[in-house]
Design a protein around this motif. Structure first.
Motif, mmCIF file in Angstrom:
data_model
loop_
_atom_site.group_PDB
_atom_site.id
_atom_site.type_symbol
_atom_site.label_atom_id
_atom_site.label_comp_id
_atom_site.label_asym_id
_atom_site.label_seq_id
_atom_site.Cartn_x
_atom_site.Cartn_y
_atom_site.Cartn_z
ATOM 1 N N ASP A 23 0.829 -1.218 0.000
ATOM 2 C CA ASP A 23 0.000 0.000 0.000
ATOM 3 C C ASP A 23 0.857 1.259 0.000
ATOM 4 O O ASP A 23 0.590 2.224 0.722
ATOM 5 C CB ASP A 23 -0.942 0.005 1.205
ATOM 6 C CG ASP A 23 -1.900 -1.163 1.189
ATOM 7 O OD1 ASP A 23 -2.430 -1.478 0.100
ATOM 8 O OD2 ASP A 23 -2.109 -1.770 2.248
ATOM 9 N N LEU A 71 1.294 3.849 -2.039
ATOM 10 C CA LEU A 71 0.701 5.157 -2.324
ATOM 11 C C LEU A 71 -0.092 5.686 -1.134
ATOM 12 O O LEU A 71 -0.014 6.866 -0.804
ATOM 13 C CB LEU A 71 -0.178 5.109 -3.573
ATOM 14 C CG LEU A 71 0.567 5.063 -4.905
ATOM 15 C CD1 LEU A 71 -0.410 5.024 -6.067
ATOM 16 C CD2 LEU A 71 1.508 6.251 -5.057
ATOM 17 N N GLU A 72 -0.840 4.816 -0.486
ATOM 18 C CA GLU A 72 -1.603 5.240 0.695
ATOM 19 C C GLU A 72 -0.671 5.667 1.814
ATOM 20 O O GLU A 72 -0.920 6.643 2.512
ATOM 21 C CB GLU A 72 -2.539 4.127 1.170
ATOM 22 C CG GLU A 72 -3.741 3.928 0.275
ATOM 23 C CD GLU A 72 -4.539 5.216 0.050
ATOM 24 O OE1 GLU A 72 -4.838 5.925 1.040
ATOM 25 O OE2 GLU A 72 -4.839 5.518 -1.113
ATOM 26 N N LYS A 83 0.743 9.121 1.015
ATOM 27 C CA LYS A 83 -0.252 10.185 1.209
ATOM 28 C C LYS A 83 -0.345 10.621 2.666
ATOM 29 O O LYS A 83 -0.719 11.757 2.946
ATOM 30 C CB LYS A 83 -1.629 9.721 0.735
ATOM 31 C CG LYS A 83 -1.751 9.632 -0.765
ATOM 32 C CD LYS A 83 -3.117 9.090 -1.155
ATOM 33 C CE LYS A 83 -3.202 8.847 -2.644
ATOM 34 N NZ LYS A 83 -4.498 8.257 -3.040
ATOM 35 N N ASP A 140 2.526 10.227 -14.513
ATOM 36 C CA ASP A 140 2.635 8.779 -14.685
ATOM 37 C C ASP A 140 1.356 8.085 -14.229
ATOM 38 O O ASP A 140 0.780 8.452 -13.212
ATOM 39 C CB ASP A 140 3.815 8.263 -13.854
ATOM 40 C CG ASP A 140 4.348 6.937 -14.340
ATOM 41 O OD1 ASP A 140 3.806 6.385 -15.317
ATOM 42 O OD2 ASP A 140 5.314 6.440 -13.735
ATOM 43 N N ASP A 141 0.894 7.111 -14.982
ATOM 44 C CA ASP A 141 -0.292 6.339 -14.603
ATOM 45 C C ASP A 141 0.163 5.131 -13.786
ATOM 46 O O ASP A 141 0.743 4.189 -14.322
ATOM 47 C CB ASP A 141 -1.053 5.894 -15.851
ATOM 48 C CG ASP A 141 -2.314 5.120 -15.514
ATOM 49 O OD1 ASP A 141 -2.747 5.142 -14.346
ATOM 50 O OD2 ASP A 141 -2.877 4.497 -16.437
ATOM 51 N N LEU A 142 -0.098 5.187 -12.495
ATOM 52 C CA LEU A 142 0.334 4.123 -11.602
ATOM 53 C C LEU A 142 -0.790 3.142 -11.282
ATOM 54 O O LEU A 142 -0.575 2.181 -10.549
ATOM 55 C CB LEU A 142 0.881 4.719 -10.304
ATOM 56 C CG LEU A 142 2.060 5.681 -10.456
ATOM 57 C CD1 LEU A 142 2.407 6.302 -9.115
ATOM 58 C CD2 LEU A 142 3.258 4.990 -11.066
ATOM 59 N N SER A 143 -1.974 3.409 -11.834
ATOM 60 C CA SER A 143 -3.105 2.522 -11.543
ATOM 61 C C SER A 143 -2.857 1.144 -12.139
ATOM 62 O O SER A 143 -2.212 1.004 -13.181
ATOM 63 C CB SER A 143 -4.401 3.115 -12.084
ATOM 64 O OG SER A 143 -4.326 3.289 -13.483
ATOM 65 N N ASP A 144 -3.347 0.160 -11.455
ATOM 66 C CA ASP A 144 -3.257 -1.240 -11.889
ATOM 67 C C ASP A 144 -1.834 -1.794 -11.933
ATOM 68 O O ASP A 144 -1.594 -2.834 -12.546
ATOM 69 C CB ASP A 144 -3.940 -1.451 -13.250
ATOM 70 C CG ASP A 144 -5.409 -1.078 -13.219
ATOM 71 O OD1 ASP A 144 -6.057 -1.301 -12.170
ATOM 72 O OD2 ASP A 144 -5.912 -0.551 -14.222
ATOM 73 N N ASN A 149 2.293 -3.170 -6.316
ATOM 74 C CA ASN A 149 2.914 -2.291 -5.315
ATOM 75 C C ASN A 149 4.413 -2.130 -5.526
ATOM 76 O O ASN A 149 4.961 -1.043 -5.346
ATOM 77 C CB ASN A 149 2.650 -2.816 -3.904
ATOM 78 C CG ASN A 149 1.274 -2.455 -3.400
ATOM 79 O OD1 ASN A 149 0.721 -1.423 -3.767
ATOM 80 N ND2 ASN A 149 0.716 -3.296 -2.558
ATOM 81 N N VAL A 204 4.992 0.339 -8.329
ATOM 82 C CA VAL A 204 4.632 1.688 -7.876
ATOM 83 C C VAL A 204 5.727 2.236 -6.967
ATOM 84 O O VAL A 204 6.152 3.382 -7.110
ATOM 85 C CB VAL A 204 3.265 1.685 -7.157
ATOM 86 C CG1 VAL A 204 2.988 3.035 -6.517
ATOM 87 C CG2 VAL A 204 2.150 1.312 -8.127
#
Length: 127
Positions: free
Chosen positions: A15, A17-18, A21, A60-64, A67, A70
């Motif tokens: 996790d 990115l979370e 944040k 940048d598209d980090l979706s999908d 971890n 990312v």
């Protein structure tokens, strides 16, 4: 799951990115992502580095992505942003609007930049 930091210690990527944040200062980003830094550079350019990293992340598209991928990209973007300011001044990159708006290499926007006092007083004389 983990990947390696600059000092060879495994980095927790769960996790990521979370977790990023929720961080509140630049040193935490460097610690979590395992990026080494010079405190003098960070003291001078911390906001610029973090803003630039945010700009790189937004591009940048980090979706999908898993971890680990990312975390590796976030780490690379922090390293890139840090290097931008370790080798040049914040005035070179102008990541904040106030610096962009006051770039001497950029032509000034059209319109008056100076309002004479006489013109202001004339508007009061009419009333």
């Amino acid at each position: 799951m983990s990947c390696s930091s600059d000092d060879g210690r495994p980095m927790d990527v769960n996790d990521i990115l979370e977790r990023l944040k929720r961080l509140s200062d630049a040193e935490e980003f460097f610690a979590v992502l395992g990026v080494s830094y010079d405190a003098n550079v960070l003291d001078v350019s911390r906001l610029h580095i973090m803003k630039k990293m945010g700009q790189y992340l937004a591009e940048d598209d980090l979706s999908d992505l898993p971890n680990q991928a990312v975390a590796a990209r976030a780490r690379a973007m922090l390293e890139r942003a840090y290097e931008d300011f370790a080798t040049s001044s914040p005035l070179t990159h102008r990541v904040f609007k106030v610096l962009e708006d006051n770039d001497p290499d950029k032509p000034a926007a059209g319109g008056p930049t100076f309002v004479p006092l006489d013109s202001v007083l004339k508007s009061f004389e009419r009333e």
